[in-house]
Design a protein around this motif. Structure first.
Motif, short mmCIF file in Angstrom:
data_model
loop_
_atom_site.label_atom_id
_atom_site.label_comp_id
_atom_site.label_asym_id
_atom_site.label_seq_id
_atom_site.Cartn_x
_atom_site.Cartn_y
_atom_site.Cartn_z
N ALA A 11 -2.09 3.79 -3.88
CA ALA A 11 -1.41 3.78 -2.57
C ALA A 11 -1.74 5.04 -1.78
N GLN A 12 -1.71 6.19 -2.43
CA GLN A 12 -2.03 7.45 -1.74
C GLN A 12 -3.48 7.45 -1.26
N HIS A 13 -4.39 6.96 -2.07
CA HIS A 13 -5.80 6.89 -1.69
C HIS A 13 -6.00 5.99 -0.47
N LEU A 14 -5.42 4.80 -0.52
CA LEU A 14 -5.57 3.86 0.61
C LEU A 14 -4.91 4.40 1.87
N ALA A 15 -3.73 4.98 1.72
CA ALA A 15 -3.01 5.52 2.89
C ALA A 15 -3.82 6.62 3.56
N ALA A 16 -4.44 7.48 2.78
CA ALA A 16 -5.27 8.55 3.35
C ALA A 16 -6.49 7.95 4.05
N ARG A 17 -7.09 6.97 3.43
CA ARG A 17 -8.28 6.34 4.01
C ARG A 17 -7.96 5.61 5.32
N LEU A 18 -6.81 4.95 5.35
CA LEU A 18 -6.42 4.17 6.53
C LEU A 18 -5.61 4.98 7.53
N ARG A 19 -5.23 6.20 7.14
CA ARG A 19 -4.39 7.07 7.98
C ARG A 19 -3.08 6.38 8.36
N CYS A 20 -2.40 5.91 7.32
CA CYS A 20 -1.10 5.28 7.53
C CYS A 20 -0.16 5.73 6.41
#
Length: 127
Positions: free
Chosen positions: A24-33
């Motif tokens: 979740a942290q990886h995806l959130a950083a990648r998507l900026r959300c």
């Protein structure tokens, strides 16, 4: 990896120790959300042991899921069902229980929990 627009509102579910928070942290950083952890929503601030008021918990999940971009992760099917209709993607982290338990042992105590909490979590995750 899927195109970013498919992952705009991603729900990640799975057992404790299955790697949901890291993903979740990886995806959130990648998507900026923002990333939302259902444990943080379910439990009162300051650790485990005191569940938040049910109506407040449901409202927090609804608020999180109302956003244009989010990653929501957790174990609670009751709470995940609230976000699911708005999700554009769902990831089920289905790793073997033994691996989840190994991950929990390696990660150890966190988020204000104590050893009794960790042992209880390991019993619950292994059930």
């Amino acid at each position: 990896m899927l195109p970013a627009d498919v992952l705009t509102r991603t729900l990640i579910i799975g057992n404790s120790g299955a790697g949901k928070s890291g993903l979740a942290q990886h995806l959130a950083a990648r998507l900026r959300c923002p990333a939302f952890d259902l444990d943080h929503i379910h439990w009162e601030p300051g650790g485990y042991g005191r569940a938040r008021d049910k109506a407040a918990t449901l409202a927090l999940v609804r608020d999180a899921a109302a956003g244009a971009c989010w990653i929501i992760e957790g174990v609670s099917g009751r709470l995940a069902r609230i976000a699911a209709p708005r999700a554009t993607a769902m990831i089920w982290s289905a790793i073997p229980v033994a691996e989840c338990l190994d991950n929990l042992r390696r990660r150890g105590v966190r988020r204000g929990a104590g050893m009794d909490d960790l042992n209880g979590l390991m019993r619950w995750a292994g059930a």
